[in-house]
Design a protein around this motif. Structure first.
Motif, PDB file in Angstrom:
ATOM      1  N   ASP A   1      35.516  59.966  27.898  1.00 20.93           N
ATOM      2  CA  ASP A   1      35.306  59.633  26.263  1.00 20.93           C
ATOM      3  C   ASP A   1      33.963  58.773  26.216  1.00 20.93           C
ATOM      4  N   GLY A   2      33.217  57.695  27.483  1.00 18.41           N
ATOM      5  CA  GLY A   2      32.537  57.345  27.924  1.00 18.41           C
ATOM      6  C   GLY A   2      33.028  55.492  27.659  1.00 18.41           C
ATOM      7  N   SER A   3      34.277  55.388  28.040  1.00 14.85           N
ATOM      8  CA  SER A   3      34.528  53.971  29.500  1.00 14.85           C
ATOM      9  C   SER A   3      34.779  53.666  30.482  1.00 14.85           C
ATOM     10  N   TYR A   4      33.970  52.554  30.457  1.00  9.31           N
ATOM     11  CA  TYR A   4      34.272  51.554  31.695  1.00  9.31           C
ATOM     12  C   TYR A   4      34.707  50.532  31.731  1.00  9.31           C
ATOM     13  N   ILE A   5      35.962  50.224  31.898  1.00  7.75           N
ATOM     14  CA  ILE A   5      37.051  48.996  31.300  1.00  7.75           C
ATOM     15  C   ILE A   5      37.771  48.722  33.091  1.00  7.75           C
ATOM     16  N   ASP A   6      36.899  47.153  33.359  1.00  9.41           N
ATOM     17  CA  ASP A   6      37.430  46.516  34.311  1.00  9.41           C
ATOM     18  C   ASP A   6      38.382  45.420  33.908  1.00  9.41           C
ATOM     19  N   GLN A   7      39.688  45.532  34.657  1.00 12.83           N
ATOM     20  CA  GLN A   7      40.342  44.300  34.414  1.00 12.83           C
ATOM     21  C   GLN A   7      40.924  43.858  35.556  1.00 12.83           C
ATOM     22  N   ASP A   8      41.878  42.812  35.194  1.00 16.22           N
ATOM     23  CA  ASP A   8      41.825  41.743  36.316  1.00 16.22           C
ATOM     24  C   ASP A   8      43.473  41.328  35.391  1.00 16.22           C
ATOM     25  N   VAL A   9      44.162  41.882  36.217  1.00 21.91           N
ATOM     26  CA  VAL A   9      45.590  41.593  35.713  1.00 21.91           C
ATOM     27  C   VAL A   9      46.432  40.519  36.671  1.00 21.91           C
ATOM     28  N   HIS A  10      46.574  39.455  36.351  1.00 19.29           N
ATOM     29  CA  HIS A  10      48.011  38.212  37.208  1.00 19.29           C
ATOM     30  C   HIS A  10      49.250  38.132  36.172  1.00 19.29           C
ATOM     31  N   ARG A  11      50.108  38.442  37.368  1.00 23.22           N
ATOM     32  CA  ARG A  11      52.106  38.291  36.474  1.00 23.22           C
ATOM     33  C   ARG A  11      52.084  37.359  38.171  1.00 23.22           C
ATOM     34  N   LEU A  12      53.061  36.493  37.707  1.00 25.62           N
ATOM     35  CA  LEU A  12      54.300  35.988  38.478  1.00 25.62           C
ATOM     36  C   LEU A  12      55.453  35.698  37.343  1.00 25.62           C
ATOM     37  N   TRP A  13      56.394  35.671  39.144  1.00 27.40           N
ATOM     38  CA  TRP A  13      58.080  35.097  38.983  1.00 27.40           C
ATOM     39  C   TRP A  13      58.253  34.269  39.628  1.00 27.40           C
TER      40      TRP A  13
ATOM     41  N   ASP B   1      76.099  25.043  47.195  1.00 28.69           N
ATOM     42  CA  ASP B   1      76.694  25.083  48.054  1.00 28.69           C
ATOM     43  C   ASP B   1      75.423  26.292  48.897  1.00 28.69           C
ATOM     44  N   PHE B   2      74.939  26.844  47.971  1.00 28.40           N
ATOM     45  CA  PHE B   2      73.749  27.855  48.429  1.00 28.40           C
ATOM     46  C   PHE B   2      72.826  28.242  47.475  1.00 28.40           C
ATOM     47  N   ILE B   3      71.151  28.163  48.097  1.00 28.63           N
ATOM     48  CA  ILE B   3      70.249  28.328  46.733  1.00 28.63           C
ATOM     49  C   ILE B   3      69.121  29.901  47.369  1.00 28.63           C
ATOM     50  N   ASN B   4      68.602  31.137  46.229  1.00 30.76           N
ATOM     51  CA  ASN B   4      67.565  31.368  47.698  1.00 30.76           C
ATOM     52  C   ASN B   4      66.733  30.932  46.256  1.00 30.76           C
ATOM     53  N   SER B   5      65.755  31.054  46.829  1.00 31.63           N
ATOM     54  CA  SER B   5      64.676  30.813  45.701  1.00 31.63           C
ATOM     55  C   SER B   5      62.847  32.082  46.180  1.00 31.63           C
ATOM     56  N   THR B   6      62.984  32.618  45.371  1.00 27.18           N
ATOM     57  CA  THR B   6      61.390  32.728  45.559  1.00 27.18           C
ATOM     58  C   THR B   6      60.226  32.853  45.011  1.00 27.18           C
ATOM     59  N   LEU B   7      59.063  33.116  44.978  1.00 26.78           N
ATOM     60  CA  LEU B   7      57.125  33.191  44.360  1.00 26.78           C
ATOM     61  C   LEU B   7      57.335  35.058  44.285  1.00 26.78           C
ATOM     62  N   TYR B   8      56.859  35.477  43.115  1.00 26.89           N
ATOM     63  CA  TYR B   8      57.001  36.429  43.449  1.00 26.89           C
ATOM     64  C   TYR B   8      55.500  36.852  42.255  1.00 26.89           C
ATOM     65  N   LEU B   9      54.504  37.240  43.108  1.00 25.35           N
ATOM     66  CA  LEU B   9      52.825  37.244  42.829  1.00 25.35           C
ATOM     67  C   LEU B   9      52.087  38.749  42.937  1.00 25.35           C
ATOM     68  N   VAL B  10      51.924  38.646  41.080  1.00 24.45           N
ATOM     69  CA  VAL B  10      51.278  39.993  41.093  1.00 24.45           C
ATOM     70  C   VAL B  10      49.724  40.146  40.695  1.00 24.45           C
ATOM     71  N   ASN B  11      48.483  40.886  41.990  1.00 22.11           N
ATOM     72  CA  ASN B  11      47.034  41.015  40.906  1.00 22.11           C
ATOM     73  C   ASN B  11      46.497  42.539  40.692  1.00 22.11           C
ATOM     74  N   GLU B  12      47.004  43.460  39.463  1.00 19.83           N
ATOM     75  CA  GLU B  12      46.029  44.415  39.521  1.00 19.83           C
ATOM     76  C   GLU B  12      44.607  44.609  38.931  1.00 19.83           C
ATOM     77  N   GLN B  13      43.952  45.025  40.120  1.00 14.31           N
ATOM     78  CA  GLN B  13      42.794  44.665  39.968  1.00 14.31           C
ATOM     79  C   GLN B  13      41.978  46.468  39.021  1.00 14.31           C
ATOM     80  N   LYS B  14      41.870  46.499  38.182  1.00 14.27           N
ATOM     81  CA  LYS B  14      42.470  48.254  37.523  1.00 14.27           C
ATOM     82  C   LYS B  14      40.739  48.108  36.574  1.00 14.27           C
ATOM     83  N   TYR B  15      40.236  48.667  37.370  1.00 12.90           N
ATOM     84  CA  TYR B  15      38.998  49.858  36.663  1.00 12.90           C
ATOM     85  C   TYR B  15      38.888  51.814  36.622  1.00 12.90           C
ATOM     86  N   PHE B  16      38.862  51.348  35.171  1.00  8.13           N
ATOM     87  CA  PHE B  16      38.864  52.650  34.312  1.00  8.13           C
ATOM     88  C   PHE B  16      37.699  53.492  33.970  1.00  8.13           C
ATOM     89  N   ALA B  17      37.516  54.538  34.516  1.00  6.97           N
ATOM     90  CA  ALA B  17      36.465  55.005  33.457  1.00  6.97           C
ATOM     91  C   ALA B  17      36.653  56.682  33.227  1.00  6.97           C
TER      92      ALA B  17
END
Length: 543
Positions: free
Chosen positions: A200-212, A181-197
């Motif tokens: 201690d001497g680290s320079y870390i570039d990360q590209d994280v994707h998630r979906l639901w 009788d009823f339905i709701n549906s969703t697409l939820y997307l996430v992208n985290e572009q994270k640069y850490f320094a």
């Protein structure tokens, strides 16, 4: 748009999901812009590191983050909302005078970020007046310039909005044709572009994707005026749009309930309508003791609440109590080396490297390389979840790599990694397990739950319930919830299916902290059996 107004319009409504998304509204096309390159981020990071050192910091780290969100919300034949947001800035954490300080800014110019670095040092020095013991950081060797990306086949942000809407309309139509009788549906997307320094001497570039891809299907019985619902069986994943291609689905007892590497949302919507309708004719469960056969789509939540949260070290120590309370699993139990958390079948591990999981990253938000470690071994409590400034309390010298912040503007702290139940070693399927049950209930999907502030006494419901008699499923039942306590429940675990049944479930919104933050975390397991668990009837009778 302020946060309050955004949260108001972002509620999914009947599905009961409120999505805590932050950022400035942008167009869908802007979500695919490349953003600041790694060289520019490194130059800004060096400004922070040098400025903080000159101001007196003994340690500094900076996270330059671009956080992208998109969700498409539909109901029956219409689109309810489409939201695209972007948030971009930097969070700076320092130790000065033995104490933490933190500051954040979205002014990503050399002058703006240097000002924030000096502010972080000033905050640390102000905090030092109240610090009884200096911060003790476990050592981390700098890794230089490295990068990591979620292994995806298809970037969900690059799929046109029109294609996503058409897909959800097809999902909704399948449910309505099948009797919803009823339905709701969703697409939820996430992208985290994270640069850490860090200093201690680290320079870390990360590209994280998630979906639901959540949905809720409702069937109304017009004679009684009652309604029944069945939520979708999609898992929130650390994957790309390829997850929705529906290539792999297995059937258990005629029910399409098992999705491993992809998800057929259209077929699940059709089946959800049929199962929601069937709930109206299902008999109400008779209370008593039953052997429970728990599908991974259900057991993941029990793992999250009764193992994941109570083994966070800050809860154990009483430093953290917001959202999920403290913990019964105190240090004396761990130090004894004999605390029987579960039966000898129970082996539970933490792992932030699991492919496809929500928590999978190459490095945590302290620049620590992620790994796997044991929490419960053959039923015995053997470890907790701890980060750089906590592990010395366990007489350990290496962070577990489970530090996280949900935004550049939030300070990072200990968060639950993926926490999973290891599969059984011998070949054993859900069908085999059901054949070995004389009187039981097969439970699929997560439902309502309640657990006390020590993560000990609890009650869990589900989505679908099937009665088992003499090794066979004899019909669908309703009004089921089971009650137990954490130690009693896990010690009742008598069998676990093999790795061919292993699946990852999870949540996008694990809440913790004050001010509150959310994190995404997965929990893997195979179908498991728990003997002689107390089952109650949840139906309320109105006289």
């Amino acid at each position: 748009m302020d946060r309050r107004r955004f949260l108001k319009i972002a509620g999914v409504g009947a599905s009961g999901i409120l999505l805590p998304v932050y950022g400035t509204p942008v167009t869908a096309a802007q979500l695919t812009n490349e953003g600041m390159d790694a060289r520019s981020k490194k130059a800004l990071a060096d400004v922070v590191l040098n400025t903080a050192r000159k101001a007196g910091a003994s340690y500094t780290d900076v996270r330059i983050g671009r956080y992208l969100n998109q969700f498409v919300i539909t109901r029956e034949t219409r689109v309810e909302n489409i939201v695209n947001t972007e948030s971009f800035g930097a969070g700076i954490r320092v130790i000065a005078d033995g104490t933490w300080g933190f500051a954040a800014t979205n002014d990503l110019t050399p002058d703006g970020i240097a000002k924030a670095a000096r502010q972080a040092v000033a905050v640390a020095r102000a905090n030092a007046k109240y610090q009884k013991e200096p911060v003790q950081l476990a050592p981390v060797k700098g890794v230089g310039e490295v990068s990591w990306q979620t292994p995806i086949e298809k970037n969900a942000f690059e799929v046109p909005i029109s294609e996503k809407v058409d897909f959800l309309m097809e999902v909704n139509n399948a449910a309505m044709v099948a009797g919803a009788d009823f339905i709701n549906s969703t697409l939820y997307l996430v992208n985290e572009q994270k640069y850490f320094a860090s200093s201690d001497g680290s320079y870390i570039d990360q590209d994280v994707h998630r979906l639901w891809a959540p949905m809720t299907v409702t069937a109304v019985d017009k004679k009684s005026g009652t309604f029944k619902t069945r939520n979708g069986f999609s898992d929130p994943v650390g994957r790309g749009y390829e997850y929705l291609d529906g290539r792999e689905a297995d059937k258990i007892h005629g029910q399409t309930v098992l999705y491993r590497n992809s998800y057929d949302m259209i077929e699940d919507a059709r089946l959800a309508a049929q199962q929601a309708r069937a709930k109206h004719g299902a008999k109400s469960i008779k209370p008593g003791q039953y052997d429970l056969v728990l599908d991974p789509s259900h057991l993941m939540l029990t793992i999250h609440e009764s193992v994941g949260h109570p083994l966070e070290l800050d809860r154990v120590l009483g430093y953290e109590a917001n959202y999920a309370g403290t913990s019964f699993a105190t240090l004396d139990k761990w130090r004894s080396g004999k605390f029987q958390y579960g039966s000898d079948k129970v082996n539970i591990f933490a792992d932030k490297t699991q492919p496809g999981s929500l928590g999978a990253v190459g490095y945590d938000d302290e620049g620590v390389k992620t790994k796997r470690w044991d929490l419960i071994k053959n039923g015995i409590l053997v470890n907790y979840q701890a980060i750089r400034d906590q592990v010395h309390m366990l007489d350990q010298k290496e962070s577990h790599g489970c530090c996280y912040a949900d935004s550049w503007s939030s300070v990072q702290f200990q968060r639950m990694p993926n926490v999973s139940l290891a599969p059984g070693e011998k070949k054993y399927s859900p069908k085999d397990m059901i054949r070995d049950v004389e009187k039981g209930i097969y439970i699929i999907g997560r439902g309502s739950y309640s657990i006390d502030q020590q993560r000990y006494n609890f009650q869990f419901g589900g989505q679908l319930f099937y009665e088992i008699k003499n090794g066979e499923i004899v019909g669908q039942v309703e009004d089921v919830a089971y009650q137990s306590n954490t130690q009693e429940f896990w010690n009742a675990c008598s069998a676990i299916c093999d790795s061919s049944d292993y699946r990852l479930g999870g949540t996008f919104f694990d809440g913790k902290g004050q001010p509150s933050q959310v994190s995404a975390v997965s929990h893997g397991c195979s179908t498991a059996r728990f003997d002689k668990v107390n089952v109650i009837n949840t139906k309320r009778r109105i006289s």
